[in-house]
Design an enzyme around this catalytic site. Structure first.
Site, PDB file in Angstrom:
ATOM      1  N   ARG A   1      25.668  31.147  39.933  1.00 24.86           N
ATOM      2  CA  ARG A   1      25.441  30.924  38.328  1.00 24.86           C
ATOM      3  C   ARG A   1      26.835  30.052  38.248  1.00 24.86           C
ATOM      4  NH1 ARG A   1      21.781  34.202  39.662  1.00 24.86           N
ATOM      5  NH2 ARG A   1      23.614  34.934  40.656  1.00 24.86           N
ATOM      6  N   THR A   2      28.675  30.889  38.327  1.00 27.19           N
ATOM      7  CA  THR A   2      29.520  30.559  37.771  1.00 27.19           C
ATOM      8  C   THR A   2      29.852  29.087  38.213  1.00 27.19           C
ATOM      9  OG1 THR A   2      30.690  32.457  37.803  1.00 27.19           O
ATOM     10  CG2 THR A   2      32.160  31.584  38.025  1.00 27.19           C
TER      11      THR A   2
ATOM     12  N   LYS B   1      41.820  24.258  58.996  1.00 30.02           N
ATOM     13  CA  LYS B   1      43.120  23.183  59.750  1.00 30.02           C
ATOM     14  C   LYS B   1      44.167  24.069  58.961  1.00 30.02           C
ATOM     15  CE  LYS B   1      41.198  18.091  59.170  1.00 30.02           C
ATOM     16  NZ  LYS B   1      41.577  17.023  58.856  1.00 30.02           N
TER      17      LYS B   1
ATOM     18  N   ARG C   1      37.837  29.789  42.395  1.00 27.35           N
ATOM     19  CA  ARG C   1      37.284  31.000  42.467  1.00 27.35           C
ATOM     20  C   ARG C   1      37.505  31.564  44.616  1.00 27.35           C
ATOM     21  NH1 ARG C   1      31.153  33.559  42.766  1.00 27.35           N
ATOM     22  NH2 ARG C   1      32.164  34.454  40.471  1.00 27.35           N
TER      23      ARG C   1
ATOM     24  N   HIS D   1      37.665  38.670  36.049  1.00 27.89           N
ATOM     25  CA  HIS D   1      36.723  36.980  35.845  1.00 27.89           C
ATOM     26  C   HIS D   1      36.372  37.007  34.243  1.00 27.89           C
ATOM     27  CE1 HIS D   1      33.353  34.781  36.914  1.00 27.89           C
ATOM     28  NE2 HIS D   1      32.548  35.393  37.873  1.00 27.89           N
TER      29      HIS D   1
END
Ligand code: NCD
Length: 316
Positions: free
Chosen positions: A64-65, A93, A114, A142
């Site tokens: 969703r986000t 890397k 995120r 959040h």
């Protein structure tokens, strides 16, 4: 429109924690999000973000986000670059988050991040000139989810304060409830926290609520708590944040919302959930008028449209 009379300028602002916002600013964002609903549905179109590029950097799974941020950007005429699998980036890397952020900042106008580490968004904001929007930092915060949760409560209940709101589930590791408990306290909502004993709301968050004059109750008696609740906010047990599997096994399945439990609830109780749900809400609940979680998830689009437009300086 009256709210536009009191213009607020969010251009270039980072969105890291809901604690960085006053009630006035939150109200402004929520009002602006309301204006965005018909654009979010595709009924209206205005390319106010034409020429703007968003970096969508997801170091943790998301449905969703990520998709609602990307949809919000697209629906306002902007473009999106980014990744949903950090394994396919130079992080593999050994590149640092700071360097990845420097690059995304150079390649785009705004960054949505995120990351599994608490504090990652705050750190990213130090390395980016453009705005950074925190799409969840570990078990931390959040804020954009919080704004869409507030938007949903306001839309359904006509106000945010004066509601009896139960936050249920993994209150220890759940970042959505950390942000939401603070914001609901700002509005003076009546809060009850319900969780298994080992997943209680952190002291730090409780203290933040108290500093705003809120006195959240804590209980493990779900049946009693939901009896006179206006809003039941359910969360998933955050399996990925448990240091050991045994601790998780002790709490898995500790609570489940089903129609039998809801027979004691108020008729106009709304059930919210940031999703994904696993087993904590039985699918039979989806068909009841209590189930608000899918509508709540849609609200991510107008709210994120409002945020992207505000931080990039675009105006409807
Ligand atoms: C939540 C999250 O990622 O914190 N989901 C979301 O953003 N809608 C909740 C969760 O993962 O349980």
């Amino acid at each position: 429109m009256s709210f536009f009379l009191i213009q607020m300028n969010f251009e270039g602002k980072d969105i890291i924690s809901i604690k960085d916002f006053s009630k006035k600013e939150i109200n402004y964002i929520l009002n602006y999000a309301k204006e965005m609903v018909s654009y979010a549905k595709g009924e209206k179109y205005k390319d106010i973000l034409k020429g703007k590029v968003l970096s969508s950097l997801f170091f943790e799974p998301s449905t969703r986000t990520r998709l609602s941020f990307e949809s919000a950007m697209n629906r306002l005429g902007g473009r999106v670059i980014g990744f949903a699998d950090p394994g396919a980036t130079s992080q593999k890397k050994g590149e640092s988050l700071a360097d990845t952020i420097r690059m995304a900042d150079a390649y785009s106008d705004t960054i949505v991040l995120r990351h599994p580490q608490e504090g990652a968004a705050r750190l990213a904001a130090e390395f980016a000139d453009g705005p950074v929007l925190n799409a969840g930092d570990g078990a931390g915060r959040h804020p954009t989810q919080c704004l869409l949760d507030l938007f949903t409560i306001k839309t359904e209940k006509k106000r945010i304060g004066k509601n009896k709101i139960v936050l249920l589930g993994d209150l220890k590791y759940g970042r959505t409830v950390h942000s939401l408990a603070y914001a609901l306290s700002l509005y003076g909502a009546d809060l009850t926290f319900v969780s298994p004993g080992s997943l209680k709301m952190p002291k730090e968050v409780i203290n933040e609520c108290k500093s705003l004059g809120s006195e959240p109750a804590s209980t493990s008696n779900l049946e009693k708590a939901i009896k006179d609740a206006d809003v039941l906010y359910v969360t998933r047990i955050q399996k990925e944040r448990f240091p050991d599997a045994e601790e998780y096994n002790r709490v898995v399945g500790a609570y489940k919302i089903d129609n039998e439990l809801l027979s004691a609830a108020q008729e106009d109780l709304i059930i919210m959930h940031p999703l994904p749900r696993v087993t904590e809400i039985s699918p039979e609940v989806d068909k009841t008028p209590h189930a608000l979680y899918f509508k709540q998830a849609f609200n991510g689009i107008p709210v994120r449209m409002a945020l992207l437009s505000l931080v990039t300086g675009g105006k409807i």
